[in-house]
Motif scaffolding. Structure first.
Motif, mmCIF file in Angstrom:
data_model
loop_
_atom_site.group_PDB
_atom_site.id
_atom_site.type_symbol
_atom_site.label_atom_id
_atom_site.label_comp_id
_atom_site.label_asym_id
_atom_site.label_seq_id
_atom_site.Cartn_x
_atom_site.Cartn_y
_atom_site.Cartn_z
ATOM 1 N N ASP A 113 -8.698 5.575 -2.552
ATOM 2 C CA ASP A 113 -9.480 4.340 -2.612
ATOM 3 C C ASP A 113 -9.353 3.529 -1.331
ATOM 4 O OD1 ASP A 113 -6.819 3.900 -3.043
ATOM 5 O OD2 ASP A 113 -7.099 2.335 -4.566
ATOM 6 N N ILE A 114 -8.166 3.550 -0.730
ATOM 7 C CA ILE A 114 -7.993 2.828 0.535
ATOM 8 C C ILE A 114 -8.769 3.523 1.650
ATOM 9 C CG2 ILE A 114 -6.301 2.157 2.274
ATOM 10 C CD1 ILE A 114 -4.314 1.672 0.088
ATOM 11 N N PRO B 164 -3.079 7.755 3.416
ATOM 12 C CA PRO B 164 -3.265 6.640 2.483
ATOM 13 C C PRO B 164 -3.925 7.129 1.193
ATOM 14 C CG PRO B 164 -4.171 6.162 4.663
ATOM 15 C CD PRO B 164 -3.902 7.626 4.600
ATOM 16 N N ALA C 157 -12.309 2.462 1.215
ATOM 17 C CA ALA C 157 -12.481 1.079 1.677
ATOM 18 C C ALA C 157 -12.456 0.997 3.194
ATOM 19 C CB ALA C 157 -11.379 0.203 1.073
ATOM 20 N N MET C 158 -11.581 1.776 3.816
ATOM 21 C CA MET C 158 -11.524 1.782 5.280
ATOM 22 C C MET C 158 -12.814 2.350 5.864
ATOM 23 S SD MET C 158 -7.592 3.028 5.759
ATOM 24 C CE MET C 158 -7.763 3.265 7.513
ATOM 25 N N ALA D 259 0.853 -1.189 0.000
ATOM 26 C CA ALA D 259 0.000 0.000 0.000
ATOM 27 C C ALA D 259 0.889 1.239 0.000
ATOM 28 C CB ALA D 259 -0.918 0.011 1.217
ATOM 29 N N LEU E 236 -0.267 -1.757 6.459
ATOM 30 C CA LEU E 236 -0.939 -0.462 6.441
ATOM 31 C C LEU E 236 -1.681 -0.211 7.751
ATOM 32 C CD1 LEU E 236 -1.849 2.093 4.961
ATOM 33 C CD2 LEU E 236 -3.756 0.773 4.010
#
Length: 323
Positions: free
Chosen positions: A168-169, A165, A172-173, A80, A126
């Motif tokens: 997109d992460i 981050p 998602a989180m 990541a 991550l």
């Protein structure tokens, strides 16, 4: 001419003395060089070093200082990409080493912190990089401080200012956090329903137990009442039997009259009957009551004439049989 020469010499002496005096400010230390070679460190205050023989080499700041770590793109252990920036706080303890053991002290500290930051965060996932900032700071502090001991400086703190981050992460989180919260909410709701059902079942159980105990107590009381009633009835029957056995026939009339009166009272108290026609003569009831009175007088010890036999009933207009 002599006056001019004396003035010139005096001026030169004063100028030499002025150039030879070094004033060091508080929080700084100067390295003193003699013909380009380091000899000693000048402390804060007034210092005298003969000019042309001694010169100030480096002016070292002895106060705690800070160096910014520029934003870095770092790949974590689970591949990541995150952007990280931070700061390093340090203080010079040995001015001579800081001046002559490393060139460009600030650049060296920044590069050392950057490379070790990549090493430390590259060995973590991550989730660990986002949740274990204190651990990252401690590891960086240990590594960088150990590497800079030879430069005469002390790394006091290493702090990560921000970890960013990819978008997109982050999305998602956010979805993961929402799912976790919904999961916890459902679990808490189900646990609440379970506790409610358990308490309701316990209440119903306790209610049934109390109701059963009440029925048991009522049955016990009813049985005890019936038992006492039966005992009283048996005792009365025994007394009547003894009276009959002794030749007293009035006891039989007493029981017949009692049952007769009870039957008539039930007819009178019936809620469905407004008019009652008895196919009996009132003289029979009077005769029966007379038998009861004779029985009472006999029981009291008085002489009573024998009861008159009941007259034959008269047939009414609705009666059956011969007229």
């Amino acid at each position: 001419m002599l006056t001019t020469f004396a003035l010139t010499v005096t001026f030169l002496v004063l100028f030499y003395l002025a150039v030879s005096v070094k004033v060091v400010r508080q929080g700084y230390q100067y390295t003193i060089e003699r013909f380009g070679r380091f000899t000693e460190v000048a402390r804060p205050g007034l210092n005298f070093y003969p000019a042309f023989f001694y010169a100030v080499g480096r002016k070292i700041n002895m106060m705690e200082q800070v160096v910014d770590i520029p934003g870095q793109e770092i790949i974590t252990k689970d591949n990541a990409m995150v952007s990280v920036d931070g700061v390093v706080f340090f203080q010079v303890l040995d001015a001579a080493k800081a001046a002559y053991e490393v060139s460009e002290l600030y650049v060296a500290i920044m590069q050392l912190a950057t490379t070790n930051l990549r090493t430390v965060m590259g060995s973590m996932d991550l989730d660990e990089t986002l949740s274990k900032r204190d651990e990252i700071n401690a590891r960086l502090l240990s590594v960088v401080d150990h590497a800079t001991n030879a430069w005469g400086i002390k790394i006091t703190r290493v702090e990560l200012k921000d970890i960013r981050p990819p978008a997109d992460i982050v999305n998602a989180m956010g979805r993961q956090m929402k799912a976790e919260r919904e999961k916890r909410a459902l679990i808490l709701e189900s646990e609440g329903l379970r506790a409610s059902e358990i308490l309701k079942a316990e209440g119903q159980k306790q209610s049934q137990i109390l109701e059963a105990e009440g029925r048991r107590e009522a049955a016990f009381r009813d049985a005890e009442a019936r038992e006492r009633e039966a005992e009283a009835e048996a005792k009365a029957t025994q007394m009547v039997s003894e009276a009959i056995a002794s030749g007293n026939a009035q006891a039989i009339n007493y029981f017949i009259a009692q049952k007769y009166v009870e039957a008539v009272s039930q007819f009178a108290t019936s809620p469905n009957a407004k008019t009652i026609l008895f196919p009996v003569e009132a003289t029979q009831l009077i005769g029966t009551l007379g038998g009861i009175g004779a029985l009472a007088k006999e029981a009291l010890g008085e002489d009573a004439p024998p009861p008159s036999p009941p007259t034959a009933p008269r047939r009414g207009p609705f009666g059956q049989g011969p007229a």
